[in-house]
Design an enzyme around this catalytic site. Structure first.
Site, PDB file in Angstrom:
ATOM      1  N   ASP A   1      32.349 -42.847 -41.975  1.00  0.00           N
ATOM      2  CA  ASP A   1      31.738 -41.657 -41.388  1.00  0.00           C
ATOM      3  C   ASP A   1      31.254 -41.963 -39.979  1.00  0.00           C
ATOM      4  O   ASP A   1      30.566 -42.958 -39.745  1.00  0.00           O
ATOM      5  CB  ASP A   1      30.561 -41.208 -42.263  1.00  0.00           C
ATOM      6  CG  ASP A   1      29.955 -39.884 -41.819  1.00  0.00           C
ATOM      7  OD1 ASP A   1      30.703 -39.049 -41.258  1.00  0.00           O
ATOM      8  OD2 ASP A   1      28.752 -39.682 -42.047  1.00  0.00           O
TER       9      ASP A   1
ATOM     10  N   THR B   1      21.241 -36.063 -45.654  1.00  0.00           N
ATOM     11  CA  THR B   1      19.800 -35.801 -45.600  1.00  0.00           C
ATOM     12  C   THR B   1      19.279 -35.252 -46.922  1.00  0.00           C
ATOM     13  O   THR B   1      18.187 -35.608 -47.368  1.00  0.00           O
ATOM     14  CB  THR B   1      19.487 -34.807 -44.463  1.00  0.00           C
ATOM     15  OG1 THR B   1      19.964 -35.353 -43.231  1.00  0.00           O
ATOM     16  CG2 THR B   1      17.996 -34.564 -44.359  1.00  0.00           C
TER      17      THR B   1
ATOM     18  N   ASN C   1      29.881 -32.718 -45.568  1.00  0.00           N
ATOM     19  CA  ASN C   1      29.103 -33.955 -45.545  1.00  0.00           C
ATOM     20  C   ASN C   1      27.657 -33.691 -45.955  1.00  0.00           C
ATOM     21  O   ASN C   1      27.031 -32.752 -45.463  1.00  0.00           O
ATOM     22  CB  ASN C   1      29.119 -34.562 -44.140  1.00  0.00           C
ATOM     23  CG  ASN C   1      30.452 -35.190 -43.791  1.00  0.00           C
ATOM     24  OD1 ASN C   1      31.491 -34.838 -44.342  1.00  0.00           O
ATOM     25  ND2 ASN C   1      30.420 -36.134 -42.864  1.00  0.00           N
TER      26      ASN C   1
ATOM     27  N   GLY D   1      25.723 -30.767 -43.687  1.00  0.00           N
ATOM     28  CA  GLY D   1      25.771 -29.844 -44.828  1.00  0.00           C
ATOM     29  C   GLY D   1      24.475 -29.714 -45.599  1.00  0.00           C
ATOM     30  O   GLY D   1      24.374 -28.864 -46.482  1.00  0.00           O
ATOM     31  N   SER D   2      23.483 -30.541 -45.290  1.00  0.00           N
ATOM     32  CA  SER D   2      22.217 -30.496 -46.026  1.00  0.00           C
ATOM     33  C   SER D   2      21.325 -29.373 -45.517  1.00  0.00           C
ATOM     34  O   SER D   2      20.985 -29.344 -44.330  1.00  0.00           O
ATOM     35  CB  SER D   2      21.472 -31.829 -45.883  1.00  0.00           C
ATOM     36  OG  SER D   2      22.213 -32.898 -46.417  1.00  0.00           O
TER      37      SER D   2
ATOM     38  N   HIS E   1      29.960 -30.830 -40.988  1.00  0.00           N
ATOM     39  CA  HIS E   1      28.927 -31.859 -40.943  1.00  0.00           C
ATOM     40  C   HIS E   1      27.560 -31.178 -40.967  1.00  0.00           C
ATOM     41  O   HIS E   1      27.444 -29.996 -40.690  1.00  0.00           O
ATOM     42  CB  HIS E   1      29.076 -32.698 -39.669  1.00  0.00           C
ATOM     43  CG  HIS E   1      30.181 -33.704 -39.754  1.00  0.00           C
ATOM     44  ND1 HIS E   1      29.972 -35.056 -39.680  1.00  0.00           N
ATOM     45  CD2 HIS E   1      31.512 -33.552 -39.922  1.00  0.00           C
ATOM     46  CE1 HIS E   1      31.114 -35.694 -39.800  1.00  0.00           C
ATOM     47  NE2 HIS E   1      32.070 -34.795 -39.939  1.00  0.00           N
TER      48      HIS E   1
END
Length: 285
Positions: A77, A230, A227, A207-208, A205
């Protein structure tokens, strides 16, 4: 994995691995959910754990020891050029070259070189155009929007996946975040497919913390890999903090790290199970 997810309108979860507990929790969750999964390793995580090879061996050994039968990929990553070369040598099945901080011409040049190195080894390549922001001072309301022309230029290198800015950012989202720009995502996905004459799976990216309805809408528009890092860190931290503040760590031999870390591992696993369901990848094996 990702091509199938793209064609069937779900997304593969790509969870970052930070240590043994993370890798174990992710693999157990994927097996329970019967979901294909990507375990990601950054250069920072590899340094923390010892090396890219150690992280790779840890995941492979756990995969065997836990009798995991679902499809698993090991992914670099946000790697630099040197990181890509190191992970290709170890046996990672997928790499992301992040040249987003470079000039577009240099980013494309290096990505093209990496595609030529990786494809003969059956290694999947992800690239990024533009810069996906990070919330560091609490003032970011909207992440960067990728340029369609730059995205098309990068897609023509032959990458398998492309990370693009659609208003997403790394880290926790501030209260004044404006949400994903789904109209721009539609423009990007359509424009890329028209230019290269085939669909290209896109990567989300940061994705939290994105609302589930926006994630599901993005998946329908071409996002096939999401992704998550976090969210796992926050789940682990909250579980461990509750465990200590409630005094459970003082009971018996709960100071033993094998017991002490269990609430955090369980929390990561539950977070993964939830994301696998939301992304639509559960029961896709």
């Amino acid at each position: 994995m990702v091509k199938q997810a793209y064609s069937q309108h779900y997304a593969i979860a790509a969870f970052n691995v930070n240590n043994l507990e993370w890798a174990k929790a992710i693999l157990l969750a994927a097996q329970e959910a019967q979901a294909p999964v990507i375990l990601e390793v950054t250069a920072g995580a590899a340094h923390y754990m010892g090396s890219f090879r150690l992280a790779y061996d840890l995941i492979v050994d756990l995969h065997q020891a836990l009798h995991i039968t679902v499809p698993v990929a090991i992914h670099l990553d946000h790697g630099g050029y040197t990181d890509v070369l190191k992970t290709l040598g170890v046996g990672y099945t997928s790499v992301m070259f992040d040249g987003s901080s470079l000039k577009l011409t240099e980013n494309i040049k290096l990505t093209d070189q990496i595609v030529k190195l990786a494809k003969p080894q059956a290694v999947t390549v992800e690239a990024e155009v533009g810069t996906i922001g990070g919330q560091e001072d609490g003032t970011i309301a909207q992440g960067e929007l990728a340029s369609l022309n730059e995205a098309i230029a990068m897609a023509k290198t032959g990458v398998d996946m492309l990370a693009l800015g659609i208003g997403n950012i790394h880290g926790p989202y501030p209260d004044n975040w404006e949400g994903l720009n789904l109209a721009h995502l539609r423009t990007l996905a359509t424009g890329i497919e028209d230019a290269i004459k085939e669909p290209l799976p896109l990567v989300l990216h940061g994705g939290s913390g994105i609302p589930d309805d926006q994630i599901k809408a993005a998946i329908q528009l071409g996002i096939a890999k999401i992704n998550v890092n976090t969210e796992g860190q926050l789940a682990f931290h909250e579980a461990m903090r509750d465990y200590v503040l409630s005094g459970q760590d003082l009971v018996g031999k709960n100071y033993d790290p094998r017991r002490f870390l269990q609430p955090g591992l369980t929390a990561i696993k539950e977070m993964c199970l939830d994301r696998l369901r939301v992304f639509g990848s559960a029961n896709r094996v």
